[in-house]
Every structure is written in structure tokens, then in C-alpha cells.
Enzyme design. Structure first.
Site, PDB file in Angstrom:
ATOM      1  N   GLY A   1      -5.620  -5.199   2.888  1.00 14.44           N
ATOM      2  CA  GLY A   1      -4.709  -5.271   3.920  1.00 14.44           C
ATOM      3  C   GLY A   1      -3.871  -6.751   3.914  1.00 14.44           C
TER       4      GLY A   1
ATOM      5  N   GLY B   1     -12.380  -4.358   1.662  1.00 14.37           N
ATOM      6  CA  GLY B   1     -13.664  -4.350   1.265  1.00 14.37           C
ATOM      7  C   GLY B   1     -14.186  -3.139   1.171  1.00 14.37           C
TER       8      GLY B   1
ATOM      9  NE  ARG C   1      -4.231  -1.671   1.615  1.00 14.58           N
ATOM     10  CZ  ARG C   1      -5.107  -1.931   3.222  1.00 14.58           C
ATOM     11  NH1 ARG C   1      -5.402  -1.907   4.395  1.00 14.58           N
ATOM     12  NH2 ARG C   1      -6.296  -2.525   1.945  1.00 14.58           N
TER      13      ARG C   1
ATOM     14  CE  LYS D   1     -10.170  -4.532   8.992  1.00 14.35           C
ATOM     15  NZ  LYS D   1      -9.660  -3.722   7.846  1.00 14.35           N
TER      16      LYS D   1
HETATM   17  N1  LIG Z   1     -10.023 -18.979  11.312  1.00 14.96           N
HETATM   18  C1  LIG Z   1      -9.773 -17.746  11.706  1.00 14.96           C
HETATM   19  N2  LIG Z   1      -9.613 -16.904  12.903  1.00 14.96           N
HETATM   20  C2  LIG Z   1      -8.871 -16.084  13.234  1.00 14.96           C
HETATM   21  N3  LIG Z   1      -8.270 -15.038  12.474  1.00 14.96           N
HETATM   22  C3  LIG Z   1      -8.713 -15.073  11.567  1.00 14.96           C
HETATM   23  C4  LIG Z   1      -9.584 -16.215  11.217  1.00 14.96           C
HETATM   24  N4  LIG Z   1      -9.106 -16.977   9.709  1.00 14.96           N
HETATM   25  C5  LIG Z   1      -7.927 -15.568   9.135  1.00 14.96           C
HETATM   26  N5  LIG Z   1      -7.928 -14.662   9.685  1.00 14.96           N
HETATM   27  C6  LIG Z   1      -7.508 -13.835  10.365  1.00 14.96           C
HETATM   28  O1  LIG Z   1      -7.549 -12.192   9.829  1.00 14.96           O
HETATM   29  C7  LIG Z   1      -7.051 -11.254   9.230  1.00 14.96           C
HETATM   30  C8  LIG Z   1      -7.068 -10.591   8.064  1.00 14.96           C
HETATM   31  O2  LIG Z   1      -8.374  -9.813   7.578  1.00 14.96           O
HETATM   32  P1  LIG Z   1      -9.305  -8.581   7.409  1.00 14.96           P
HETATM   33  O3  LIG Z   1      -8.730  -7.569   8.092  1.00 14.96           O
HETATM   34  O4  LIG Z   1     -10.689  -8.931   7.349  1.00 14.96           O
HETATM   35  O5  LIG Z   1      -8.296  -9.341   5.811  1.00 14.96           O
HETATM   36  P2  LIG Z   1      -7.851  -7.731   5.037  1.00 14.96           P
HETATM   37  O6  LIG Z   1      -7.512  -6.949   5.591  1.00 14.96           O
HETATM   38  O7  LIG Z   1      -7.317  -8.560   3.658  1.00 14.96           O
HETATM   39  O8  LIG Z   1      -9.306  -7.396   3.748  1.00 14.96           O
HETATM   40  C9  LIG Z   1      -5.240 -12.122   9.322  1.00 14.96           C
HETATM   41  O9  LIG Z   1      -4.648 -11.625  10.325  1.00 14.96           O
HETATM   42  C10 LIG Z   1      -5.194 -13.522   9.577  1.00 14.96           C
HETATM   43  O10 LIG Z   1      -4.932 -13.938  10.637  1.00 14.96           O
HETATM   44  O1  LIG Z   2      -7.462  -2.290   5.605  1.00 10.53           O
HETATM   45  C1  LIG Z   2      -7.979  -2.151   5.243  1.00 10.53           C
HETATM   46  O2  LIG Z   2      -9.346  -2.756   4.640  1.00 10.53           O
HETATM   47  P1  LIG Z   2      -9.195  -3.939   4.493  1.00 10.53           P
HETATM   48  O3  LIG Z   2      -8.864  -5.264   5.928  1.00 10.53           O
HETATM   49  O4  LIG Z   2     -10.673  -4.266   3.691  1.00 10.53           O
HETATM   50  O5  LIG Z   2      -8.220  -4.063   3.055  1.00 10.53           O
HETATM   51  C2  LIG Z   2      -8.580   0.056   5.169  1.00 10.53           C
HETATM   52  O6  LIG Z   2      -7.638   0.627   4.588  1.00 10.53           O
HETATM   53  C3  LIG Z   2      -9.967   0.104   6.174  1.00 10.53           C
HETATM   54  O7  LIG Z   2      -9.512   0.021   7.602  1.00 10.53           O
HETATM   55  P2  LIG Z   2     -11.080  -0.624   8.829  1.00 10.53           P
HETATM   56  O8  LIG Z   2     -12.126  -1.396   8.342  1.00 10.53           O
HETATM   57  O9  LIG Z   2      -9.575  -0.528   9.787  1.00 10.53           O
HETATM   58  O10 LIG Z   2     -11.861   1.117   8.253  1.00 10.53           O
END
Ligand SMILES: Nc1ncnc2c1ncn2[C@@H]1O[C@H](COP(=O)(O)OP(=O)(O)O)[C@@H](O)[C@H]1O
Ligand SMILES: O=C(OP(=O)(O)O)[C@H](O)COP(=O)(O)O
Length: 412
Positions: free
Chosen positions: A348, A371, A37, A195
Site C-alpha cells: 500500500g 505482505g 489499488r 508492520k
Molecule cells: N523508521 C520508521 N519509523 C516509523 N515508521 C516508519 C519507518 N520507516 C517507514 N515507516 C512507515 O512505514 C509505513 C509503511 O509501512 P507498511 O504498511 O509496512 O508498508 P507497505 O504498505 O508498503 O506494505 C509508512 O507509512 C512509513 O512512514
Molecule cells: O495494505 C496491505 O498490506 P501491505 O501493507 O503489505 O501492502 C493489505 O491491505 C493488508 O492489510 P493488513 O496488513 O492490515 O491486513
């Protein structure tokens, strides 16, 4: 797209405020796990510096308590990385909402985690007006956070004298708009990660648009619990069981498929040296937590993705940062890469997984958003983009008090 772009704006000598998404994953020792990023934001930063602007950059990092930043919330590791990439030190400015910190044309500073400011999360117009006093040009280059309605993404875009999209924001919207306008079918969306609540709200309308919905991570656990399976101490949202069932109904209404794991890797602790078991989904014990998908699930997921025409992927299906729970996300990354489908991935932690498993050059489009691109796919107007568009409408006016420009650039 109907908004002003950075290339349309005269930047020479201007105080330029760039909102980026430097919400990057950190390792346990506080160093960066992935700098995608930050690299992606360099063209916008360099364009401003080369044009002779005084450049102020900010981002959020994580979800800190407003008014109570801790050292773990600091953008200090980001400032160090940005300094390395730009080949010059990037000072980190704390307590910056009233300006007065001084930045000269051709210089760049990083303003500490904007989510530490009281009013940021609430999109506070008064906070935006305070910041706008020391800004000539506002640039939004934070596509990854464009789905949040927060002060430095929305209210500030309305309050600044000039508001435009940075090159990363423009490129993401153009590319995703083209890629997702008429996706080849079947369209498979992989929505996983941690999330749960924010992503589950997206899923109901996404379920009406996709042919296959692959659920992983904490989101899958919520669906498994809603179907009545035991999930022990896994990450999940019991309050969202009805929402999960509504997503399943919406999919079934148009013969869409919901994919959930059939076997999982469960552990007694969230740790690399935890005691682990590979189990069918109906055998998770009360004191265990699901931290990855099992081998049967990896196989069935790969077979499913082989048949897709378009794949969009956000979120790891396991805690891939810890070796015992990395195999599921590694298999998913491999399956997306091997598929003949047009593939889009981002987020992320997903970016970190893509880098870790070495599949970047076999994914058709890598987005800095996760997201954000899911909401874009859903067809929702992203609040940050809506604000930029509002500023471009004929007769649109800046809101808030007229800035007095009293914080003239000071020598640093
Ligand atoms: N079963 C699980 N239990 C707890 N955490 C998990 C599980 N599967 C994935 N994760 C965690 O989810 C995190 C990423 O989630 P998220 O922020 O939603 O993804 P992104 O940043 O790609 O949008 C990673 O740090 C990973 O360790
Ligand atoms: O990492 C982000 O979203 P992502 O986990 O969906 O990639 C953005 O920086 C938004 O962060 P936020 O979900 O804490 O508002």
C-alpha cells in the site's frame, strides 16, 4: 491455477459481491495519497457492470476496532475516488451485513469498511452465512489482502453460491508465479515499513530463500535492537528480538547477507519540523527515534542492489511522507529503478512511494500486494486463494445454510 475465474461465470442479473483491497494510504486531511489499488480493481468492476450484474464492493481500510468504526475508518474517500473513476456516484452503504440496502443490475454500491463487522477478523462462518444470503456470485479481487484469513476473504468464499477470482487476483498470481518461479540470482528482498510483527513472521522462511535481505523501517530497528544497538523511542518490537536473531542465523547458514543501515536520521519527534540528526547507528539517544536511513547507508544499499539479479521490494525505509525523512526511500526507489535486476515492488505505502518518486515505469512488475507477495514468494498458500481452490475441487460444496435470497434487489 485451479480456481474459477470471473470470465468463467455468467453475471447477467446476478448479485455480485466483490472483495477488493482498497486499503489505500490517506493524507492527514483524509484524502487519498495514492489510488493505484482502486485503479487496479476497475477492470473487474467494469466487467461485472457491463455484464449487467448488481455490484456490491467492499474492502477493509486500516485496522479499526470491530463494531466501533470511527469516521477516520470510513471508506467515504474511496467511494468518492471510485465515483470519479467510474464517472458515476458510488453510494456508500453502512450496516450492510444483513443486506436489504438494494442494488439493481447495472448499479454499484460500496459497502463500508468490512473490518468494522464483528466476526470479520475471526473469519466467522456465521457472519459469512449472513452475507451469503444476499450474494449470488462472490468475487475475490483483493490480492493485496489474500494473505489474511478473514471472513470476506475466506469464510465467505466457502459460503457463497459461486466463488471466483477477479481479474486482478488472477493477473497477480499468474505474473508473480512466472516471475518468481526461477528468479535470477542473487535474489535480494527488501522488507521494510511499519508492520513489524506480521512481516517478521514471514522473514524466517524468506531468509532461507533469498541471497540478500535488506531490512528497513521498524523492521530494521527491531534487528538493530536485537544486535544490541540503542534505538531510543524508535518503532520496534522488543519481543521479537529472538525472532530477528533467528532470521540472521538462517541467512548466515547459507551465506546470505543481512543488510542493515550503518547510519540513520534520528529525530526528537515524529513531525516534519522535528529536530533531526544524522548519526552512526551506535549513537542514537534514548529520547530520539530513527525515522530514515543516512547518506552512507543510501550509498551502500545502492551498491548492493547494483549486483542483484532479482529484487523484490516491500516497504519504505523511512517515513517518506514527511520531507525530512524521505531521502532514504527516494534513494532506494532510484536504486531499484536503476538496477539491471528484474524488479518487483508492491504494498500500500510502497505504491505511494513509487508514484511519489516517479519510478513506476522503471520497475518490471508492480504488485498491489506487499505482505501478500512476500508470503507468495515464501511459498505459503494464501488463505484467500486456498478458499477459491477449495471451491473448484470436484465435489466441493458450499458451507453454511442455503441462502433464501430474501433480500431481493430494491430500487436505490
Ligand atoms: N523508521 C520508521 N519509523 C516509523 N515508521 C516508519 C519507518 N520507516 C517507514 N515507516 C512507515 O512505514 C509505513 C509503511 O509501512 P507498511 O504498511 O509496512 O508498508 P507497505 O504498505 O508498503 O506494505 C509508512 O507509512 C512509513 O512512514
Ligand atoms: O495494505 C496491505 O498490506 P501491505 O501493507 O503489505 O501492502 C493489505 O491491505 C493488508 O492489510 P493488513 O496488513 O492490515 O491486513
Amino acid at each position: 491455477m485451479n480456481f474459477l475465474r470471473l470470465s468463467d461465470v455468467d453475471l447477467a442479473g446476478k448479485r455480485v459481491f466483490i472483495r477488493t483491497d482498497f486499503n489505500v494510504p490517506l493524507k492527514a486531511d483524509g484524502t487519498l495519497a495514492d489510488d493505484t489499488r482502486i485503479r487496479a480493481a476497475l477492470p473487474g468492476i467494469l466487467a461485472c457492470l457491463e455484464a449487467g450484474a448488481a455490484v456490491m464492493i467492499t474492502s477493509h481500510l486500516g485496522r479499526p476496532l470491530e463494531g466501533a468504526l470511527t469516521p477516520a475508518d470510513s471508506l467515504a474517500p474511496v467511494a468518492a475516488c471510485l465515483g470519479d473513476l467510474l464517472g458515476r456516484p458510488v453510494p456508500l452503504v453502512r450496516d450492510w451485513v444483513d443486506g436489504g440496502f438494494g442494488v439493481r443490475p447495472g448499479d454499484v454500491v460500496l459497502l463500508e469498511n468490512c473490518r468494522g463487522n464483528v466476526g470479520e477478523k475471526a473469519d466467522d462462518a456465521a457472519l459469512a452465512a449472513r452475507i451469503a444470503r444476499f450474494v449470488d456470485v462472490y468475487v475475490n479481487d483483493a490480492f493485496g489482502t489474500a494473505h489474511r484469513r478473514e471472513c470476506t476473504l475466506h469464510a465467505l468464499a466457502l459460503a457463497a453460491p459461486v466463488a471466483c477470482a477477479g481479474p486482478l487476483m488472477s493477473a497477480e498470481l499468474d505474473a508473480l508465479g512466472r516471475a518468481l518461479a526461477q528468479p535470477a540470482r542473487p535474489l535480494a528482498a527488501i522488507v521494510a515499513g511499519s508492520k513489524v510483527s506480521t512481516k517478521l513472521t514471514i522473514l524466517e522462511s524468506l531468509a532461507g530463500k533469498v541471497d540478500v535481505l535488506v531490512l528497513g523501517g521498524g523492521i530494521a530497528n527491531t534487528f538493530l535492537a536485537a544486535r544490541g544497538y540503542p534505538v531510543g523511542r524508535s518503532l520496534y518490537e522488543p519481543d521479537l528480538a529472538d525472532a530477528a536473531r533467528a532470521v540472521e542465523r538462517r541467512l548466515a547458514a547459507h551465506d546470505g547477507v543481512a543488510w542493515l543501515p550503518e547510519d540513520v536520521i534520528a529525530a526528537d519527534r515524529f513531525a516534519a519540523d522535528a529536530r533531526t540528526r544524522c548519526l552512526p547507528i551506535d549513537a542514537v539517544a534514548g529520547d530520539e527515534m530513527i525515522l530514515d536511513i543516512g547518506p552512507d547507508s543510501r550509498r551502500s544499499l545502492a551498491e548492493l542492489l547494483e549486483r542483484a539479479g532479482t529484487i523484490v521490494w516491500n516497504g519504505p525505509v523511512g517515513v517518506f511522507e514527511l520531507e525530512p525523512f524521505a531521502a532514504g526511500t527516494a534513494a532506494l526507489a532510484g536504486a531499484v529503478a536503476a538496477s539491471r535486476a528484474f524488479s518487483i515492488a508492491g504494498g500500500g505505502d510502497t505504491l505511494a512511494a513509487i508514484a511519489r518518486f516517479g519510478v513506476a515505469n522503471r520497475i518490471d512488475y508492480i504488485s498491489t500486494g506487499g505482505g501478500a507477495f512476500l508470503e507468495f514468494l515464501e511459498g505459503r498458500e494464501l488463505p484467500a486463494v486456498a478458499a477459491l481452490k477449495a471451491r473448484a475441487r470436484p465435489g466441493s460444496r458450499r458451507i453454511g445454510p442455503v441462502p433464501e435470497f430474501e433480500n431481493e434487489p430494491q430500487p436505490t
